[in-house]
Enzyme design. Structure first.
Site, PDB file in Angstrom:
ATOM      1  N   GLU A 145      42.816  45.771  28.425  1.00  0.00           N
ATOM      2  CA  GLU A 145      41.672  46.919  29.400  1.00  0.00           C
ATOM      3  C   GLU A 145      42.833  47.254  30.658  1.00  0.00           C
ATOM      4  O   GLU A 145      43.293  46.942  31.027  1.00  0.00           O
ATOM      5  CB  GLU A 145      40.229  46.187  30.320  1.00  0.00           C
ATOM      6  CG  GLU A 145      39.561  45.555  28.876  1.00  0.00           C
ATOM      7  CD  GLU A 145      38.255  45.364  29.467  1.00  0.00           C
ATOM      8  OE1 GLU A 145      38.012  45.038  30.458  1.00  0.00           O
ATOM      9  OE2 GLU A 145      37.918  43.929  28.784  1.00  0.00           O
ATOM     10  N   CYS A 149      44.515  50.610  37.205  1.00  0.00           N
ATOM     11  CA  CYS A 149      44.769  49.498  37.278  1.00  0.00           C
ATOM     12  C   CYS A 149      45.093  48.602  35.814  1.00  0.00           C
ATOM     13  O   CYS A 149      44.415  49.370  34.859  1.00  0.00           O
ATOM     14  CB  CYS A 149      43.463  48.311  37.976  1.00  0.00           C
ATOM     15  SG  CYS A 149      43.132  46.546  37.233  1.00  0.00           S
ATOM     16  N   CYS A 161      44.200  35.831  29.635  1.00  0.00           N
ATOM     17  CA  CYS A 161      44.939  34.400  30.693  1.00  0.00           C
ATOM     18  C   CYS A 161      44.814  33.033  30.958  1.00  0.00           C
ATOM     19  O   CYS A 161      43.745  32.771  30.020  1.00  0.00           O
ATOM     20  CB  CYS A 161      44.333  35.056  32.173  1.00  0.00           C
ATOM     21  SG  CYS A 161      44.897  34.739  33.504  1.00  0.00           S
ATOM     22  N   CYS A 206      40.061  30.867  35.823  1.00  0.00           N
ATOM     23  CA  CYS A 206      40.182  31.043  37.075  1.00  0.00           C
ATOM     24  C   CYS A 206      38.311  31.280  36.706  1.00  0.00           C
ATOM     25  O   CYS A 206      38.094  32.107  35.552  1.00  0.00           O
ATOM     26  CB  CYS A 206      39.856  32.636  38.371  1.00  0.00           C
ATOM     27  SG  CYS A 206      41.488  32.354  39.094  1.00  0.00           S
ATOM     28  N   CYS A 259      35.966  34.802  36.243  1.00  0.00           N
ATOM     29  CA  CYS A 259      37.119  35.633  35.278  1.00  0.00           C
ATOM     30  C   CYS A 259      36.507  35.849  34.291  1.00  0.00           C
ATOM     31  O   CYS A 259      36.301  34.704  32.876  1.00  0.00           O
ATOM     32  CB  CYS A 259      38.029  35.556  35.753  1.00  0.00           C
ATOM     33  SG  CYS A 259      38.923  37.265  34.798  1.00  0.00           S
ATOM     34  N   GLY A 283      45.494  39.553  33.296  1.00  0.00           N
ATOM     35  CA  GLY A 283      46.239  38.338  33.361  1.00  0.00           C
ATOM     36  C   GLY A 283      46.935  38.068  34.295  1.00  0.00           C
ATOM     37  O   GLY A 283      46.472  38.686  35.376  1.00  0.00           O
ATOM     38  N   GLU A 284      48.743  37.084  34.642  1.00  0.00           N
ATOM     39  CA  GLU A 284      48.240  37.036  35.595  1.00  0.00           C
ATOM     40  C   GLU A 284      49.855  37.197  36.005  1.00  0.00           C
ATOM     41  O   GLU A 284      50.971  37.004  34.929  1.00  0.00           O
ATOM     42  CB  GLU A 284      48.213  35.056  36.383  1.00  0.00           C
ATOM     43  CG  GLU A 284      49.701  34.938  37.027  1.00  0.00           C
ATOM     44  CD  GLU A 284      49.471  34.976  38.380  1.00  0.00           C
ATOM     45  OE1 GLU A 284      48.317  35.813  39.202  1.00  0.00           O
ATOM     46  OE2 GLU A 284      50.263  35.742  39.351  1.00  0.00           O
ATOM     47  N   LEU A 317      42.560  34.363  47.592  1.00  0.00           N
ATOM     48  CA  LEU A 317      42.168  33.619  48.077  1.00  0.00           C
ATOM     49  C   LEU A 317      41.448  33.430  47.416  1.00  0.00           C
ATOM     50  O   LEU A 317      41.161  31.690  46.983  1.00  0.00           O
ATOM     51  CB  LEU A 317      42.295  33.625  49.483  1.00  0.00           C
ATOM     52  CG  LEU A 317      41.951  32.335  50.666  1.00  0.00           C
ATOM     53  CD1 LEU A 317      43.771  31.615  49.929  1.00  0.00           C
ATOM     54  CD2 LEU A 317      42.344  33.135  51.700  1.00  0.00           C
ATOM     55  N   HIS A 318      40.499  33.807  47.772  1.00  0.00           N
ATOM     56  CA  HIS A 318      38.758  33.298  47.359  1.00  0.00           C
ATOM     57  C   HIS A 318      38.192  32.280  48.191  1.00  0.00           C
ATOM     58  O   HIS A 318      37.016  31.828  47.235  1.00  0.00           O
ATOM     59  CB  HIS A 318      38.305  33.577  45.773  1.00  0.00           C
ATOM     60  CG  HIS A 318      39.074  34.016  45.181  1.00  0.00           C
ATOM     61  ND1 HIS A 318      39.299  35.701  45.846  1.00  0.00           N
ATOM     62  CD2 HIS A 318      39.633  34.918  43.681  1.00  0.00           C
ATOM     63  CE1 HIS A 318      39.203  36.926  44.349  1.00  0.00           C
ATOM     64  NE2 HIS A 318      39.604  36.091  44.164  1.00  0.00           N
ATOM     65  N   ASN A 367      31.733  40.189  40.292  1.00  0.00           N
ATOM     66  CA  ASN A 367      31.229  41.236  39.321  1.00  0.00           C
ATOM     67  C   ASN A 367      30.422  40.040  38.560  1.00  0.00           C
ATOM     68  O   ASN A 367      31.379  39.100  37.904  1.00  0.00           O
ATOM     69  CB  ASN A 367      32.096  42.122  38.902  1.00  0.00           C
ATOM     70  CG  ASN A 367      31.832  43.666  38.639  1.00  0.00           C
ATOM     71  OD1 ASN A 367      31.304  43.418  38.275  1.00  0.00           O
ATOM     72  ND2 ASN A 367      33.040  43.696  39.275  1.00  0.00           N
ATOM     73  N   CYS A 425      35.834  42.861  35.215  1.00  0.00           N
ATOM     74  CA  CYS A 425      37.511  42.709  33.481  1.00  0.00           C
ATOM     75  C   CYS A 425      36.925  41.879  33.016  1.00  0.00           C
ATOM     76  O   CYS A 425      36.999  40.901  32.818  1.00  0.00           O
ATOM     77  CB  CYS A 425      38.093  42.039  35.075  1.00  0.00           C
ATOM     78  SG  CYS A 425      38.081  43.044  36.697  1.00  0.00           S
TER      79      CYS A 425
END
Ligand code: SAH
Length: 349
Positions: A90, A103, A110, A114, A117, A157-158, A213-214, A288, A331
Protein backbone atom coordinates in the site's frame (compact mmCIF):
# COMPACT_ATOMS: atom_id res chain seq x y z
CA UNK A 1 20.05 -7.15 -8.70
CA UNK A 2 17.13 -5.63 -10.63
CA UNK A 3 18.21 -2.84 -12.94
CA UNK A 4 15.95 -0.28 -11.28
CA UNK A 5 17.85 -0.73 -8.01
CA UNK A 6 21.23 -0.14 -9.64
CA UNK A 7 23.12 3.12 -9.24
CA UNK A 8 24.29 4.97 -12.33
CA UNK A 9 27.80 3.60 -11.70
CA UNK A 10 26.49 0.05 -11.56
CA UNK A 11 24.61 0.51 -14.82
CA UNK A 12 27.88 1.94 -16.17
CA UNK A 13 29.67 -1.25 -15.20
CA UNK A 14 26.95 -3.26 -16.91
CA UNK A 15 27.30 -1.15 -20.08
CA UNK A 16 31.03 -1.75 -20.06
CA UNK A 17 30.56 -5.48 -19.68
CA UNK A 18 28.06 -5.46 -22.56
CA UNK A 19 30.29 -3.31 -24.74
CA UNK A 20 27.78 -0.45 -24.91
CA UNK A 21 29.10 3.10 -25.07
CA UNK A 22 29.42 4.69 -21.63
CA UNK A 23 26.81 7.40 -22.27
CA UNK A 24 24.13 4.70 -22.45
CA UNK A 25 24.31 4.26 -18.67
CA UNK A 26 23.15 7.80 -18.00
CA UNK A 27 20.48 7.41 -20.67
CA UNK A 28 19.07 4.23 -19.14
CA UNK A 29 19.23 5.68 -15.64
CA UNK A 30 17.42 8.80 -16.83
CA UNK A 31 14.68 6.74 -18.45
CA UNK A 32 14.18 4.76 -15.28
CA UNK A 33 14.47 7.47 -12.65
CA UNK A 34 13.73 10.80 -14.32
CA UNK A 35 11.28 9.91 -17.08
CA UNK A 36 9.90 7.06 -14.97
CA UNK A 37 9.65 4.58 -17.82
CA UNK A 38 7.64 1.47 -17.04
CA UNK A 39 8.96 -0.55 -19.98
CA UNK A 40 11.95 -0.65 -22.33
CA UNK A 41 9.60 0.15 -25.24
CA UNK A 42 9.35 3.67 -23.89
CA UNK A 43 13.13 4.13 -24.14
CA UNK A 44 12.89 5.17 -27.74
CA UNK A 45 16.40 6.52 -28.15
CA UNK A 46 18.05 3.22 -27.24
CA UNK A 47 18.93 0.80 -30.05
CA UNK A 48 16.32 -1.90 -30.46
CA UNK A 49 18.84 -4.70 -29.88
CA UNK A 50 19.92 -3.15 -26.62
CA UNK A 51 16.34 -2.83 -25.44
CA UNK A 52 15.65 -6.47 -26.31
CA UNK A 53 18.80 -7.57 -24.55
CA UNK A 54 17.85 -5.61 -21.44
CA UNK A 55 14.25 -6.84 -21.48
CA UNK A 56 15.41 -10.46 -21.61
CA UNK A 57 17.93 -10.13 -18.83
CA UNK A 58 16.47 -7.40 -16.62
CA UNK A 59 12.68 -7.48 -16.74
CA UNK A 60 11.19 -4.16 -15.64
CA UNK A 61 8.31 -4.11 -13.22
CA UNK A 62 6.59 -0.99 -11.99
CA UNK A 63 4.10 -1.63 -9.15
CA UNK A 64 0.75 -2.39 -10.81
CA UNK A 65 -2.28 -0.55 -9.55
CA UNK A 66 -4.90 -2.96 -8.16
CA UNK A 67 -7.12 -0.50 -6.30
CA UNK A 68 -7.15 3.26 -5.88
CA UNK A 69 -9.36 4.81 -3.24
CA UNK A 70 -9.77 8.51 -3.95
CA UNK A 71 -11.12 10.78 -1.23
CA UNK A 72 -14.01 13.01 -2.18
CA UNK A 73 -13.23 15.37 0.70
CA UNK A 74 -9.60 16.16 -0.07
CA UNK A 75 -7.26 14.80 -2.68
CA UNK A 76 -5.89 11.89 -0.70
CA UNK A 77 -5.44 8.73 -2.73
CA UNK A 78 -4.75 5.29 -1.30
CA UNK A 79 -3.15 2.76 -3.59
CA UNK A 80 -2.92 -0.99 -3.46
CA UNK A 81 -0.13 -2.17 -5.77
CA UNK A 82 0.81 -5.63 -6.98
CA UNK A 83 4.50 -6.51 -7.23
CA UNK A 84 6.12 -8.84 -9.76
CA UNK A 85 5.85 -11.83 -7.41
CA UNK A 86 2.18 -11.20 -6.67
CA UNK A 87 2.72 -9.61 -3.27
CA UNK A 88 0.67 -6.50 -2.55
CA UNK A 89 1.70 -3.26 -0.91
CA UNK A 90 0.00 0.00 0.00
CA UNK A 91 0.97 3.61 -0.60
CA UNK A 92 -0.83 6.89 0.05
CA UNK A 93 -0.66 10.23 -1.75
CA UNK A 94 -1.59 13.24 0.38
CA UNK A 95 -1.95 16.79 -0.79
CA UNK A 96 -0.75 19.63 1.42
CA UNK A 97 -0.34 23.33 0.84
CA UNK A 98 3.40 22.79 0.55
CA UNK A 99 3.07 20.04 -2.02
CA UNK A 100 2.39 16.38 -2.64
CA UNK A 101 3.49 13.82 -0.09
CA UNK A 102 3.69 10.12 -0.74
CA UNK A 103 3.77 7.61 2.09
CA UNK A 104 5.50 4.42 0.98
CA UNK A 105 5.85 0.90 2.32
CA UNK A 106 9.33 -0.48 2.97
CA UNK A 107 8.46 -4.16 3.46
CA UNK A 108 5.71 -6.62 2.56
CA UNK A 109 4.23 -7.08 6.03
CA UNK A 110 6.24 -6.37 9.15
CA UNK A 111 7.72 -8.35 12.01
CA UNK A 112 7.71 -5.67 14.70
CA UNK A 113 4.37 -6.79 16.11
CA UNK A 114 2.98 -3.47 17.38
CA UNK A 115 -0.33 -4.41 18.94
CA UNK A 116 -2.39 -1.60 17.38
CA UNK A 117 -1.11 -1.98 13.81
CA UNK A 118 -2.69 -3.94 10.98
CA UNK A 119 0.50 -4.19 8.91
CA UNK A 120 2.05 -6.68 11.27
CA UNK A 121 -0.86 -9.12 11.57
CA UNK A 122 0.49 -11.52 8.97
CA UNK A 123 4.14 -11.06 9.94
CA UNK A 124 6.96 -10.16 7.58
CA UNK A 125 6.81 -11.59 4.07
CA UNK A 126 9.89 -9.94 2.62
CA UNK A 127 11.88 -6.74 2.23
CA UNK A 128 11.15 -4.39 -0.65
CA UNK A 129 13.97 -3.71 -3.08
CA UNK A 130 15.08 -0.10 -3.61
CA UNK A 131 13.27 -0.06 -6.96
CA UNK A 132 10.06 -1.33 -5.36
CA UNK A 133 10.21 1.59 -2.93
CA UNK A 134 10.98 4.05 -5.75
CA UNK A 135 8.34 2.40 -7.93
CA UNK A 136 5.53 3.38 -5.56
CA UNK A 137 6.48 7.03 -6.06
CA UNK A 138 7.02 6.60 -9.79
CA UNK A 139 3.70 4.83 -10.36
CA UNK A 140 1.84 7.54 -8.42
CA UNK A 141 3.66 10.31 -10.31
CA UNK A 142 2.75 8.68 -13.61
CA UNK A 143 -0.86 8.21 -12.59
CA UNK A 144 -1.48 11.69 -11.20
CA UNK A 145 0.82 13.58 -13.56
CA UNK A 146 1.96 15.58 -10.53
CA UNK A 147 5.40 15.89 -8.99
CA UNK A 148 5.97 14.31 -5.61
CA UNK A 149 7.62 16.81 -3.24
CA UNK A 150 7.81 14.86 0.01
CA UNK A 151 8.36 11.22 0.78
CA UNK A 152 7.49 9.61 4.08
CA UNK A 153 8.65 6.09 4.76
CA UNK A 154 5.76 5.39 7.11
CA UNK A 155 3.70 2.80 5.31
CA UNK A 156 3.86 -0.91 5.98
CA UNK A 157 7.16 -2.21 7.30
CA UNK A 158 10.00 -1.15 9.54
CA UNK A 159 12.43 0.78 7.31
CA UNK A 160 15.42 0.21 9.60
CA UNK A 161 14.77 -3.53 9.39
CA UNK A 162 15.52 -3.16 5.65
CA UNK A 163 18.51 -0.90 6.18
CA UNK A 164 20.68 -1.33 3.09
CA UNK A 165 17.79 -1.10 0.66
CA UNK A 166 16.46 1.94 2.51
CA UNK A 167 19.81 3.72 2.23
CA UNK A 168 20.04 2.96 -1.47
CA UNK A 169 16.46 4.17 -1.92
CA UNK A 170 17.27 7.47 -0.17
CA UNK A 171 20.39 7.96 -2.29
CA UNK A 172 18.43 7.35 -5.49
CA UNK A 173 15.31 9.41 -4.74
CA UNK A 174 17.49 12.39 -3.81
CA UNK A 175 19.87 11.95 -6.78
CA UNK A 176 20.04 14.76 -9.33
CA UNK A 177 19.91 12.16 -12.09
CA UNK A 178 16.54 11.06 -10.75
CA UNK A 179 13.62 12.88 -9.11
CA UNK A 180 16.05 14.97 -7.09
CA UNK A 181 13.87 15.23 -3.99
CA UNK A 182 15.64 17.13 -1.24
CA UNK A 183 16.89 14.98 1.66
CA UNK A 184 15.04 17.29 4.03
CA UNK A 185 11.82 16.24 2.37
CA UNK A 186 12.37 12.57 3.10
CA UNK A 187 11.06 11.35 6.46
CA UNK A 188 11.99 7.96 7.85
CA UNK A 189 9.97 6.61 10.76
CA UNK A 190 11.16 3.82 13.03
CA UNK A 191 9.60 1.91 15.90
CA UNK A 192 12.97 2.33 17.61
CA UNK A 193 15.63 -0.14 16.47
CA UNK A 194 18.35 1.51 18.53
CA UNK A 195 21.55 0.19 16.87
CA UNK A 196 20.20 0.91 13.39
CA UNK A 197 19.11 4.39 14.44
CA UNK A 198 22.64 5.13 15.67
CA UNK A 199 24.04 3.79 12.43
CA UNK A 200 21.65 6.01 10.49
CA UNK A 201 22.86 9.01 12.51
CA UNK A 202 26.41 8.24 11.40
CA UNK A 203 25.35 8.43 7.73
CA UNK A 204 24.90 12.17 8.42
CA UNK A 205 21.97 12.56 6.08
CA UNK A 206 19.75 15.64 6.13
CA UNK A 207 16.59 13.52 6.18
CA UNK A 208 13.89 14.01 8.82
CA UNK A 209 13.93 11.26 11.44
CA UNK A 210 10.85 10.11 13.32
CA UNK A 211 10.46 7.72 16.23
CA UNK A 212 7.19 5.97 17.01
CA UNK A 213 7.14 6.37 20.76
CA UNK A 214 3.46 5.88 21.73
CA UNK A 215 4.25 5.49 25.44
CA UNK A 216 6.30 7.48 27.94
CA UNK A 217 7.56 4.50 29.98
CA UNK A 218 8.83 0.97 29.51
CA UNK A 219 5.92 -0.77 31.14
CA UNK A 220 3.26 0.69 28.87
CA UNK A 221 5.49 0.67 25.81
CA UNK A 222 6.14 -3.05 26.25
CA UNK A 223 2.39 -3.65 26.20
CA UNK A 224 2.01 -1.80 22.92
CA UNK A 225 5.26 -2.53 21.10
CA UNK A 226 7.31 -5.73 21.43
CA UNK A 227 10.42 -3.81 20.33
CA UNK A 228 10.33 -2.18 23.78
CA UNK A 229 11.41 -5.53 25.24
CA UNK A 230 14.71 -5.15 23.38
CA UNK A 231 15.36 -1.45 23.95
CA UNK A 232 14.28 0.67 26.90
CA UNK A 233 12.81 4.14 26.54
CA UNK A 234 16.04 5.46 28.14
CA UNK A 235 18.18 3.73 25.49
CA UNK A 236 15.89 5.01 22.76
CA UNK A 237 16.18 8.57 24.09
CA UNK A 238 19.96 8.29 24.16
CA UNK A 239 19.93 7.15 20.54
CA UNK A 240 17.55 10.00 19.65
CA UNK A 241 19.89 12.49 21.34
CA UNK A 242 22.83 10.98 19.50
CA UNK A 243 20.94 11.38 16.22
CA UNK A 244 20.20 15.03 16.88
CA UNK A 245 23.77 15.79 18.02
CA UNK A 246 25.31 14.01 15.04
CA UNK A 247 23.10 15.42 12.29
CA UNK A 248 21.75 18.68 13.71
CA UNK A 249 18.28 17.57 12.63
CA UNK A 250 15.24 17.76 14.86
CA UNK A 251 13.65 14.52 16.03
CA UNK A 252 9.96 13.89 15.50
CA UNK A 253 8.16 11.67 17.97
CA UNK A 254 4.93 10.04 16.94
CA UNK A 255 2.38 9.29 19.58
CA UNK A 256 -0.81 7.50 18.52
CA UNK A 257 -3.52 8.12 21.07
CA UNK A 258 -5.57 5.18 22.30
CA UNK A 259 -8.48 5.80 24.61
CA UNK A 260 -7.75 4.98 28.22
CA UNK A 261 -4.42 3.38 27.29
CA UNK A 262 -1.86 6.11 26.63
CA UNK A 263 -3.98 9.28 26.51
CA UNK A 264 -4.36 9.91 30.26
CA UNK A 265 -3.24 13.11 32.00
CA UNK A 266 -0.53 11.14 33.79
CA UNK A 267 0.83 9.84 30.47
CA UNK A 268 0.87 13.41 29.17
CA UNK A 269 2.80 14.57 32.23
CA UNK A 270 5.27 11.72 31.96
CA UNK A 271 5.80 12.38 28.27
CA UNK A 272 6.32 16.06 29.00
CA UNK A 273 9.03 15.22 31.52
CA UNK A 274 10.71 12.95 29.02
CA UNK A 275 10.75 15.41 26.11
CA UNK A 276 10.79 18.84 27.72
CA UNK A 277 14.52 19.40 27.34
CA UNK A 278 14.86 17.80 23.94
CA UNK A 279 15.02 19.38 20.49
CA UNK A 280 11.99 17.67 19.08
CA UNK A 281 8.55 17.78 17.66
CA UNK A 282 5.61 15.64 18.79
CA UNK A 283 3.03 14.40 16.36
CA UNK A 284 -0.18 13.27 18.05
CA UNK A 285 -2.10 10.78 15.92
CA UNK A 286 -5.64 9.77 16.84
CA UNK A 287 -5.44 6.00 16.41
CA UNK A 288 -7.04 4.38 13.42
CA UNK A 289 -9.03 1.52 14.91
CA UNK A 290 -8.10 -1.85 13.43
CA UNK A 291 -10.86 -4.41 13.44
CA UNK A 292 -8.67 -7.20 14.83
CA UNK A 293 -7.59 -4.99 17.75
CA UNK A 294 -9.54 -3.62 20.68
CA UNK A 295 -8.09 -0.09 20.83
CA UNK A 296 -10.39 2.87 20.46
CA UNK A 297 -9.66 6.40 19.34
CA UNK A 298 -9.21 8.99 22.09
CA UNK A 299 -11.99 11.46 22.64
CA UNK A 300 -11.22 14.81 21.04
CA UNK A 301 -11.24 16.62 24.40
CA UNK A 302 -8.57 14.22 25.68
CA UNK A 303 -6.48 14.80 22.58
CA UNK A 304 -6.65 18.56 23.06
CA UNK A 305 -5.90 18.26 26.77
CA UNK A 306 -2.93 16.02 26.02
CA UNK A 307 -1.63 18.55 23.51
CA UNK A 308 -2.04 21.39 25.99
CA UNK A 309 -0.08 19.62 28.72
CA UNK A 310 2.88 19.27 26.38
CA UNK A 311 2.56 22.77 24.96
CA UNK A 312 2.48 24.33 28.41
CA UNK A 313 6.03 23.09 28.88
CA UNK A 314 7.15 24.53 25.56
CA UNK A 315 7.07 21.30 23.57
CA UNK A 316 6.31 21.61 19.89
CA UNK A 317 3.15 19.58 19.22
CA UNK A 318 0.85 19.05 16.30
CA UNK A 319 -2.21 16.89 16.02
CA UNK A 320 -2.03 15.03 12.75
CA UNK A 321 -4.70 16.43 10.53
CA UNK A 322 -6.91 13.71 9.23
CA UNK A 323 -6.88 13.41 5.49
CA UNK A 324 -9.09 11.18 3.43
CA UNK A 325 -11.36 10.35 6.35
CA UNK A 326 -13.88 8.92 3.88
CA UNK A 327 -11.30 6.33 2.76
CA UNK A 328 -10.19 5.75 6.26
CA UNK A 329 -8.71 2.27 6.04
CA UNK A 330 -5.86 2.05 8.57
CA UNK A 331 -2.37 1.21 7.31
CA UNK A 332 -2.21 -2.37 6.18
CA UNK A 333 -5.95 -2.95 6.09
CA UNK A 334 -6.35 -2.54 2.37
CA UNK A 335 -3.79 -5.22 1.66
CA UNK A 336 -5.24 -7.55 4.28
CA UNK A 337 -8.68 -7.12 2.89
CA UNK A 338 -7.72 -7.97 -0.66
CA UNK A 339 -5.27 -10.73 0.16
CA UNK A 340 -7.72 -12.52 2.41
CA UNK A 341 -9.95 -12.78 -0.63
CA UNK A 342 -12.78 -11.42 1.47
CA UNK A 343 -13.57 -8.79 -1.06
CA UNK A 344 -12.52 -10.64 -4.19
CA UNK A 345 -11.86 -7.88 -6.66
CA UNK A 346 -13.19 -5.22 -4.35
CA UNK A 347 -15.64 -5.72 -1.53
CA UNK A 348 -16.63 -3.43 1.28
CA UNK A 349 -13.88 -2.37 3.64
N1 SAH B 1 7.67 0.84 11.34
C1 SAH B 1 7.78 2.27 11.28
C2 SAH B 1 7.03 2.91 10.14
C3 SAH B 1 5.67 2.39 9.79
S1 SAH B 1 4.32 2.69 10.90
C4 SAH B 1 7.38 2.87 12.59
O1 SAH B 1 7.00 2.14 13.49
O2 SAH B 1 7.52 4.07 12.76
C5 SAH B 1 3.93 4.39 10.72
C6 SAH B 1 3.29 5.00 11.97
O3 SAH B 1 1.92 4.63 12.10
C7 SAH B 1 3.95 4.56 13.26
O4 SAH B 1 4.04 5.63 14.14
C8 SAH B 1 2.97 3.53 13.76
O5 SAH B 1 3.14 3.27 15.12
C9 SAH B 1 1.66 4.18 13.41
N2 SAH B 1 0.50 3.31 13.39
C10 SAH B 1 0.43 2.00 13.08
N3 SAH B 1 -0.84 1.55 13.16
C11 SAH B 1 -1.59 2.61 13.53
C12 SAH B 1 -2.97 2.79 13.76
N4 SAH B 1 -3.82 1.77 13.67
N5 SAH B 1 -3.38 4.03 14.10
C13 SAH B 1 -2.52 5.06 14.21
N6 SAH B 1 -1.21 4.96 13.99
C14 SAH B 1 -0.75 3.74 13.66
Amino acid sequence: MDIGSMTIEEIGALAKQKGWPAFRAKQVYGWLHKKLAASYDEMTDLPKAMREDLAAEYPLWMPQKVVVLASKIDETRKYLFRLADGNMIESVRMKYRHGNSVCISSQVGCRMGCTFCASTLGGLVRNLTPYEMLGQIYAITRETGERVDNVVVMGTGEPLDNYDNLLRFIAMITDGNGLNISQRNVTVSTCGLVPALRRLADEKLAITPAISLHAPNDELRKRLMPVANSFSVAELMEAADYYVETTGRRMSFEYSLMEGVNDTPSCARELTKLLRHRKCHVNLIPINPVKEREYRRSHVTNVLQFQKTLENEGINVTIRRELGSDIDAACGQLRRHYESGAGGEGGEL
